[in-house]
Design a protein around this motif. Structure first.
Motif, PDB file in Angstrom:
ATOM      1  N   TRP A   1     -35.049 -14.476  -8.685  1.00 46.87           N
ATOM      2  CA  TRP A   1     -36.429 -14.909  -8.517  1.00 46.87           C
ATOM      3  C   TRP A   1     -36.494 -16.411  -8.259  1.00 46.87           C
ATOM      4  N   LEU A   2     -35.741 -17.178  -9.058  1.00 48.15           N
ATOM      5  CA  LEU A   2     -35.805 -18.637  -8.929  1.00 48.15           C
ATOM      6  C   LEU A   2     -34.988 -19.139  -7.747  1.00 48.15           C
ATOM      7  N   ARG A   3     -34.071 -18.304  -7.258  1.00 45.50           N
ATOM      8  CA  ARG A   3     -33.081 -18.697  -6.246  1.00 45.50           C
ATOM      9  C   ARG A   3     -32.290 -19.900  -6.754  1.00 45.50           C
ATOM     10  N   TYR A   4     -32.062 -19.908  -8.057  1.00 42.45           N
ATOM     11  CA  TYR A   4     -31.391 -21.044  -8.695  1.00 42.45           C
ATOM     12  C   TYR A   4     -30.887 -20.605 -10.061  1.00 42.45           C
ATOM     13  N   ALA A   5     -29.746 -21.130 -10.481  1.00 41.33           N
ATOM     14  CA  ALA A   5     -29.302 -20.949 -11.860  1.00 41.33           C
ATOM     15  C   ALA A   5     -28.797 -22.294 -12.367  1.00 41.33           C
ATOM     16  N   GLY A   6     -29.274 -22.701 -13.516  1.00 43.30           N
ATOM     17  CA  GLY A   6     -28.834 -23.969 -14.095  1.00 43.30           C
ATOM     18  C   GLY A   6     -28.912 -23.899 -15.598  1.00 43.30           C
ATOM     19  N   PRO A   7     -28.374 -24.893 -16.288  1.00 43.57           N
ATOM     20  CA  PRO A   7     -28.358 -24.848 -17.752  1.00 43.57           C
ATOM     21  C   PRO A   7     -29.765 -24.752 -18.348  1.00 43.57           C
ATOM     22  N   ASP A   8     -30.730 -25.460 -17.752  1.00 44.66           N
ATOM     23  CA  ASP A   8     -32.055 -25.489 -18.362  1.00 44.66           C
ATOM     24  C   ASP A   8     -32.826 -24.188 -18.184  1.00 44.66           C
ATOM     25  N   THR A   9     -32.563 -23.473 -17.081  1.00 49.47           N
ATOM     26  CA  THR A   9     -33.355 -22.270 -16.849  1.00 49.47           C
ATOM     27  C   THR A   9     -32.736 -21.038 -17.480  1.00 49.47           C
ATOM     28  N   SER A  10     -31.452 -21.113 -17.850  1.00 51.68           N
ATOM     29  CA  SER A  10     -30.858 -19.869 -18.332  1.00 51.68           C
ATOM     30  C   SER A  10     -30.064 -19.999 -19.622  1.00 51.68           C
ATOM     31  N   LEU A  11     -29.667 -21.199 -19.999  1.00 48.15           N
ATOM     32  CA  LEU A  11     -28.738 -21.291 -21.131  1.00 48.15           C
ATOM     33  C   LEU A  11     -29.257 -22.073 -22.317  1.00 48.15           C
ATOM     34  N   SER A  12     -30.280 -22.891 -22.113  1.00 45.54           N
ATOM     35  CA  SER A  12     -30.566 -23.908 -23.132  1.00 45.54           C
ATOM     36  C   SER A  12     -31.018 -23.279 -24.446  1.00 45.54           C
ATOM     37  N   PHE A  13     -30.844 -24.059 -25.503  1.00 46.50           N
ATOM     38  CA  PHE A  13     -31.197 -23.617 -26.842  1.00 46.50           C
ATOM     39  C   PHE A  13     -32.699 -23.362 -26.933  1.00 46.50           C
ATOM     40  N   SER A  14     -33.481 -24.084 -26.136  1.00 44.31           N
ATOM     41  CA  SER A  14     -34.929 -23.899 -26.245  1.00 44.31           C
ATOM     42  C   SER A  14     -35.328 -22.509 -25.734  1.00 44.31           C
ATOM     43  N   ILE A  15     -34.603 -21.973 -24.755  1.00 44.37           N
ATOM     44  CA  ILE A  15     -34.912 -20.608 -24.326  1.00 44.37           C
ATOM     45  C   ILE A  15     -34.613 -19.628 -25.448  1.00 44.37           C
TER      46      ILE A  15
END
Lengths: 341, 355
Positions: free
Chosen positions: B249-263
């Motif tokens: 959906w995002l056409r992107y993967a990065g630490p903030d959108t998929s891995l961060s502790f806040s998620i």
């Protein structure tokens, strides 16, 4: 309490002594010696070792509260990092307005502002600990799942509250002038602040051990853990005792927070979150609830981070997790497993 | 009731709420034009599936894992790296899925076998440490993951916004973007229904037995570590699949959108507020949370300016749009304390309180 002379522990002790398990104690020393040939130069080895010891002591101070509270009250505080951050922020309230005093070139003037800052930080984080214990933890004693959820919620709220009160920017916190610089012996340089940190860490460690093992309060706390109802039947308030333990644990986290902030010379609301992971690793390595294990664990983590950062910088970032895996392979419940659970 | 695995919502309000949410999600592209509502709807779908898979762990087995975003991230990164490296083809999407999902399952298996035999708190701490190490790795191995910047990529032809199928369908241009949205909607609905099936199966009953009294479940002859590990692997698989959809959906993967502790914290908040131990809670929790995240902020901004104009101290800061998590955190704590079964548990009104 009257002054009853305590009989000196004689060699013909009638109680069978548990065999002392000294291997973990030797571990940091062995590690340090092994690193000497790898590092190569003696002076950088000393610098690295001192840096590790100082960092380890700070981590210990922060983690001791967590392990103490778990060992004695069976409460795991996922929000422990919040006390660290709160301590650091509160210290800025004293240190920054009096920056002239902490910038002065006199040890006494420096200490005159540093000591109140540290004490205020400990008092506030300790008081916050009381509030947290009463509001968040009291309703969920004995329920681990809910404790994790409640304290994690507390951490979120605390971090956001810090942002609301102080703003999202990083606050610089300079070290007092007379604590800057190093002592130079030959070609070895030892930073003054690191020495101070090591001293404070040792005092805290010895203080906790003596309090738990040699005082009446320590006796009551240990008895309260073993059999709460019996201690209550004897007329002591275990609840109040535990509240005190929680307060001390939080105050220690605050102390560690101030020291860490001065070490890094900056304060940020997410520091609690970042340090939580490190502290958990230390507490797991040490064996949940064991103060001595926590001390050794903190030293080991700091050593692996410092030597590792010097020798293999890429590896240093995940070094603590590798250390944790290695230790858990060796001793699945940590260095010193607390046997009562 | 077959499709709901014989576990209907059991409350009229809840049924209406769920039907409303599903209908709204299904018709979003047609009634709410523009990019933002579609983004919000896609995020609700993805998080509903992700949160439902976390609920399988937290609500049904009582294990707190802080590594759920790690599996989510593995799915995201797998498809992102494949599409980045192999170019925008369906083969790349398939490669990402074929590598990502088994990798997540394998990791979950290893973590489960190593640490599920210990107590809940120990498991929580270990997963937290593992997840943070994984985050560090993902942001450091920049040759593979793109480091802090993450990986941007293009989707196969069919899913691109430029691909128009119908020029004007009730005033809406049906393009690859809308097709992607419906793939996500159907995929997530499928995963949630599958999870519902799992928790209402005999296996799901064993998980609940383990949650209620692990010792007793073991005494009955169930090998609890294996059940817990299976649940962990299943949850990881669904999380990774949700990660794949998120990256697409995002056409992107990065630490903030998929891995961060806040998620991770967001997921926890959604599960607890929605209702632990009820897969339906995931849908409610994700919807409320993401709507709040996207629309409450504007409201708070207005309140904050109003408070600042009125000259009140501190209140403008507390109501600042960036502080919305403060209020949700308070709601979270209150909900753990006062209604541990969350919104769904409240609506159902059953005293079958999950510990």
């Amino acid at each position: 309490m009257t002054d009853v002379p305590v009989p000196a522990p004689s060699t013909s002790d009638p109680l069978p002594q548990a065999k002392r398990d000294l291997l973990p104690v030797l571990l940091p020393a062995i590690l340090a010696l092994l690193m000497l040939p790898l590092v190569g130069s003696f002076s950088s080895w000393v610098t690295l070792t001192v840096a590790s010891l100082a960092m380890g002591m700070m981590i210990f101070i922060m983690a001791s509260g967590l392990t103490l509270v778990f060992g004695l009250m069976d409460v795991l505080n996922f929000g422990h990092g919040a006390f660290i951050a709160v301590g650091a922020y509160v210290a800025t309230l004293v240190l920054l307005p009096l920056a002239a005093m902490s910038g002065a070139d006199s040890l006494l003037t420096n200490l005159a502002v540093l000591v109140p800052a540290v004490l205020t930080a400990m008092a506030v984080s300790g008081a916050l600990g009381v509030v947290v214990e009463r509001v968040l933890i009291l309703p969920v004693y004995g329920q681990h799942l809910k404790q994790i959820l409640m304290t994690t919620g507390g951490l979120i709220v605390a971090e956001q509250a810090l942002y609301a009160l102080w703003g999202p920017q990083i606050i610089p916190l300079p070290l007092p002038t007379s604590l800057r610089g190093s002592f130079i012996i030959g070609d070895i340089a030892i930073a003054k602040y690191r020495l101070l940190v090591m001293l404070v860490g040792l005092v805290v460690f010895v203080g906790i051990q003596l309090t738990l093992n040699r005082t009446k309060i320590g006796l009551l706390i240990r008895a309260g853990v073993e059999n709460r109802e019996m201690v209550e039947a004897l007329g002591y308030h275990v609840k109040r005792l535990f509240l005190g333990v929680f307060m001390v644990g939080s105050a220690l986290a605050g102390l560690g927070g101030v020291m860490w902030a001065l070490y890094r010379e900056q304060v940020h609301a997410s520091m609690g979150n970042e340090l939580t992971v490190l502290i958990f690793i230390v507490v797991i390595i040490g064996g949940l609830g064991s103060v001595g294990g926590c001390f050794i664990g903190a030293l080991l983590v700091a050593m692996v981070a410092n030597y590792g950062g010097f020798l293999v910088p890429k590896l240093a970032l995940v070094s603590n997790i590798l250390l944790m895996v290695a230790i858990l392979m060796w001793r699945p419940r940590g260095l010193y497993a607390v046997t009562s659970r | 009731m077959m499709i709901l695995s014989g576990d209907p919502p059991r409350s009229r309000v809840l049924s209406l709420l769920l039907i409303a949410i599903v209908v709204m999600l299904a018709i979003t592209p047609f009634v709410f034009p523009g990019a933002k509502p579609l983004n919000v709807a896609a995020k609700i779908c993805i998080f509903a599936a992700l949160v439902a898979s976390y609920d399988l762990l937290l609500g049904y087995t009582g294990t707190v894992s802080f590594a759920h975003t790690m599996f989510y991230g593995i799915g995201s990164y797998a498809v992102a790296i494949a599409l980045y490296g192999m170019g925008p083809s369906w083969a790349a999407v398939a490669t990402g899925i074929v590598i990502g999902l088994p990798l997540a399952a394998l990791l979950a298996l290893v973590i489960g076998l190593f640490s599920l035999r210990v107590e809940a708190i120990f498991f929580a701490m270990i997963t937290l440490a593992v997840a943070s190490a994984f985050l560090v790795l993902a942001s450091q191995l920049s040759w593979l993951t793109g480091g802090e910047d993450g990986r941007s990529f293009s989707l196969p032809e069919l899913l691109r916004p430029g691909t128009v199928f119908i020029k004007d369908f009730f005033g809406v241009r049906i393009n690859g973007r809308i097709l992607t949205y419906y793939i996500i909607l159907v995929g997530c609905a499928g995963m949630i229904l599958a999870l519902l099936r799992v928790v209402n199966s005999p296996f799901g009953r064993v998980l609940q037995a383990v949650r209620e009294n692990r010792f007793r479940a073991e005494a009955l002859g169930y090998r609890t570590v294996f059940h817990l590990t299976y649940a962990n692997v299943l949850a990881a698989l669904v999380a990774a699949a949700a990660g794949v959809l998120n990256a697409m959906w995002l056409r992107y993967a990065g630490p903030d959108t998929s891995l961060s502790f806040s998620i991770m914290l967001d997921i926890l908040l959604m599960v607890v507020i929605g209702g632990m131990g009820t897969i339906y809670g995931a849908i409610i929790g994700a919807t409320i949370f993401i709507l709040a995240q996207n629309y409450l902020q504007a409201l708070m901004g207005a309140a904050s300016t109003a408070a600042a104009d009125a000259g009140l101290p501190l209140l403008p800061n507390l109501l600042h749009p960036d502080r919305w998590l403060l209020w949700l955190g308070l709601l979270f704590v209150a909900s753990v304390y006062f209604f541990p079964t969350g919104i769904v548990g409240r609506l159902r009104g059953a005293p079958k309180a999950a510990e």
